[in-house]
Design a protein around this motif. Structure first.
Motif, PDB file in Angstrom:
ATOM      1  N   MET A 136      -7.845  11.460  -0.734  1.00 17.52           N
ATOM      2  CA  MET A 136      -7.406  12.100   0.561  1.00 17.52           C
ATOM      3  C   MET A 136      -7.886  12.008   1.651  1.00 17.52           C
ATOM      4  N   HIS A 137      -9.462  12.085   1.494  1.00 14.90           N
ATOM      5  CA  HIS A 137     -10.360  11.888   2.594  1.00 14.90           C
ATOM      6  C   HIS A 137     -10.599  10.361   2.912  1.00 14.90           C
ATOM      7  N   ALA A 138     -10.556   9.589   2.019  1.00  6.87           N
ATOM      8  CA  ALA A 138     -10.491   8.063   2.527  1.00  6.87           C
ATOM      9  C   ALA A 138      -9.234   7.583   3.034  1.00  6.87           C
ATOM     10  N   SER A 139      -8.103   8.421   2.644  1.00  5.61           N
ATOM     11  CA  SER A 139      -6.714   8.173   3.356  1.00  5.61           C
ATOM     12  C   SER A 139      -6.746   8.563   4.696  1.00  5.61           C
ATOM     13  N   ARG A 152       3.952   2.095  10.649  1.00  4.19           N
ATOM     14  CA  ARG A 152       4.214   1.229   9.639  1.00  4.19           C
ATOM     15  C   ARG A 152       2.615   0.560   9.441  1.00  4.19           C
ATOM     16  N   GLU A 153       2.111   0.153  10.488  1.00  4.26           N
ATOM     17  CA  GLU A 153       0.846  -0.523  10.111  1.00  4.26           C
ATOM     18  C   GLU A 153      -0.350   0.593   9.540  1.00  4.26           C
ATOM     19  N   GLY A 154      -0.088   1.597  10.152  1.00  2.45           N
ATOM     20  CA  GLY A 154      -0.945   2.671   9.416  1.00  2.45           C
ATOM     21  C   GLY A 154      -0.617   3.016   7.986  1.00  2.45           C
ATOM     22  N   GLU A 155       0.421   2.938   7.909  1.00  2.00           N
ATOM     23  CA  GLU A 155       0.882   3.365   6.404  1.00  2.00           C
ATOM     24  C   GLU A 155       0.217   2.118   5.425  1.00  2.00           C
ATOM     25  N   GLN A 156       0.577   0.800   5.969  1.00  2.00           N
ATOM     26  CA  GLN A 156      -0.103  -0.320   5.132  1.00  2.00           C
ATOM     27  C   GLN A 156      -1.639   0.044   5.039  1.00  2.00           C
ATOM     28  N   ALA A 157      -2.228   0.578   6.020  1.00  2.00           N
ATOM     29  CA  ALA A 157      -3.859   0.757   5.898  1.00  2.00           C
ATOM     30  C   ALA A 157      -4.021   1.686   4.889  1.00  2.00           C
ATOM     31  N   MET A 158      -3.298   2.868   5.007  1.00  2.00           N
ATOM     32  CA  MET A 158      -3.280   3.765   3.731  1.00  2.00           C
ATOM     33  C   MET A 158      -3.014   3.425   2.602  1.00  2.00           C
ATOM     34  N   VAL A 201      -0.880   4.228  -3.452  1.00  2.00           N
ATOM     35  CA  VAL A 201      -0.424   5.562  -3.541  1.00  2.00           C
ATOM     36  C   VAL A 201      -0.080   6.346  -2.115  1.00  2.00           C
ATOM     37  N   ASN A 202       0.939   7.187  -2.286  1.00  2.00           N
ATOM     38  CA  ASN A 202       1.475   7.672  -0.961  1.00  2.00           C
ATOM     39  C   ASN A 202       0.582   9.072  -0.713  1.00  2.00           C
ATOM     40  N   THR A 203      -0.383   8.887  -0.045  1.00  2.00           N
ATOM     41  CA  THR A 203      -1.337  10.075   0.070  1.00  2.00           C
ATOM     42  C   THR A 203      -0.870  10.992   1.473  1.00  2.00           C
ATOM     43  N   HIS A 204      -0.392  10.050   2.515  1.00  2.00           N
ATOM     44  CA  HIS A 204      -0.185  10.553   3.921  1.00  2.00           C
ATOM     45  C   HIS A 204       1.087  10.217   4.707  1.00  2.00           C
ATOM     46  N   ARG A 205       2.129   9.570   3.937  1.00  2.00           N
ATOM     47  CA  ARG A 205       3.298   9.139   4.758  1.00  2.00           C
ATOM     48  C   ARG A 205       3.682  10.383   5.869  1.00  2.00           C
TER      49      ARG A 205
END
Ligand SMILES: CC(C)(COP(=O)(O)OP(=O)(O)OC[C@H]1O[C@@H](n2cnc3c(N)ncnc32)[C@H](O)[C@@H]1O)[C@@H](O)C(=O)NCCC(=O)NCCS
Ligand SMILES: Nc1ncnc2c1ncn2[C@@H]1O[C@H](COP(=O)(O)OP(=O)(O)OP(=O)(O)O)[C@@H](O)[C@H]1O
Length: 283
Positions: free
Chosen positions: A54-57, A91-97, A104-108
């Motif tokens: 969660m922190h890394a995300s 969408r780019e942020g989601e790819q970085a996440m 894994v979906n941590t923060h969508r």
């Protein structure tokens, strides 16, 4: 001459808003004991998430939040060009996440809520009502380039009619404005301590939210357990009282047994902490 330049760098508005958004996500993750969510104690109802992830995300999202604030400053007004820029950056942020979490979906949900609020705060950073209103106006615009996947939220919308994260934003974040922030202020005023006040704010969101994470994982029974259990904690005196703590631990056990993690409520707590800091002028 020093090898290192120790002069403090002057932070731009976009830098500071991105810092605030990431801080809000880290504070939300660290807050404990949250019912069935990832926190300092463990992974709650999740098998694929943990606190380090969660922190890394959260940290991986800093450039996206900064770029969203910069886009808002550059366009200078709510409109389709800004909305579509935010969609692309989100969408780019989601790819970085996903690259950081190995898929894994941590923060969508959090990218959506905080992204809109960061952009809104860059346009109009005065108070909670103004920021949530601008965020709602952005959320109401239709991004022509957004893919329409059959997400968990979309499946739950079909099955139960719950409109989830999108509607919460389009309505101007009522869970944050009318539940979480007033509860945060009440619990602070009662001297309950900051961590308990934040837990109470999370519970206030959970009493009413149609959380699509919970609906997807545990259906209507899960949602009812979450809403009634959260109300029971607050009725018993909140997180700072012995009775409230007992109810909170019961709720944690019940939700974990149902695999019902209130991820949407967690995102909205992060949104509440973000707005609270904007309002306090501490940024
Ligand atoms: C808007 C989103 C969240 C739509 O999600 P959808 O309803 O399809 O469900 P999905 O399962 O993908 O994710 C929902 C997530 O929202 C959160 N959530 C769940 N319920 C709620 C709720 N009632 N209120 C707020 N958040 C919620 C949870 O974290 C959940 O994981 C998002 O996936 C999306 O489409 N984003 C568009 C990207 C974009 O335009 N970004 C730019 C603006 S910042
Ligand atoms: N502390 C937290 N613990 C767990 N989830 C959180 C937390 N904070 C925020 N969330 C939100 O919960 C969502 C993750 O929930 P979930 O694991 O149910 O996602 P999913 O991809 O829909 O489901 P699944 O893991 O079943 O495939 C994220 O979108 C995230 O924003």
């Amino acid at each position: 001459m020093h090898a290192l330049n120790l002069q403090p760098k002057t932070l731009t508005l976009a830098d500071r808003l991105a810092d605030l958004a990431v801080d809000a996500l880290i504070d939300e993750a660290d807050l404990s004991p949250k019912p069935a969510l990832v926190d300092r104690r463990g992974n709650g109802a999740h098998t694929d998430l943990h606190l380090g992830l969660m922190h890394a995300s959260a940290l991986s999202l800093w450039p996206a939040f900064k770029e969203m604030a910069e886009a808002a400053i550059e366009f200078g007004e709510v409109g389709l060009p800004l909305r579509e820029a935010l969609g692309r950056i989100g969408r780019e942020g989601e790819q970085a996440m996903l690259a950081t979490t190995s898929g894994v979906n941590t923060h969508r949900g959090a990218i959506w809520a905080l992204g809109l609020l960061v952009a809104a705060a860059a346009l109009e950073n005065t108070n909670a009502s103004a920021v949530t209103l601008y965020a709602a106006r952005l959320a109401l615009l239709d991004d022509r380039f957004a893919p329409r996947p059959l997400s968990h939220g979309a499946q739950v919308a079909q099955r139960y009619g719950a409109r989830g994260a999108r509607e919460e934003a389009q309505l101007g974040f009522p869970s944050v404005l009318h539940r979480a922030l007033p509860q945060l202020h009440r619990s602070r005023a009662l001297g309950h301590g900051e961590q308990n006040a934040r837990l109470d704010a999370l519970l206030a969101i959970m009493t009413q939210l149609a959380d699509t994470c919970v609906l997807y994982r545990a259906g209507e029974q899960g949602l009812q357990t979450m809403q009634r259990g959260a109300q029971a904690v607050l009725d018993a005196g909140g997180s700072a009282s012995l009775g409230g703590r007992r109810r909170l631990h019961e709720l944690d056990e019940q939700l974990i047994a149902l695999n019902a993690s209130p991820g949407g409520a967690a995102d909205l707590l992060a949104a509440c902490l973000f707005i609270d800091r904007i309002e306090s002028g501490a940024f």
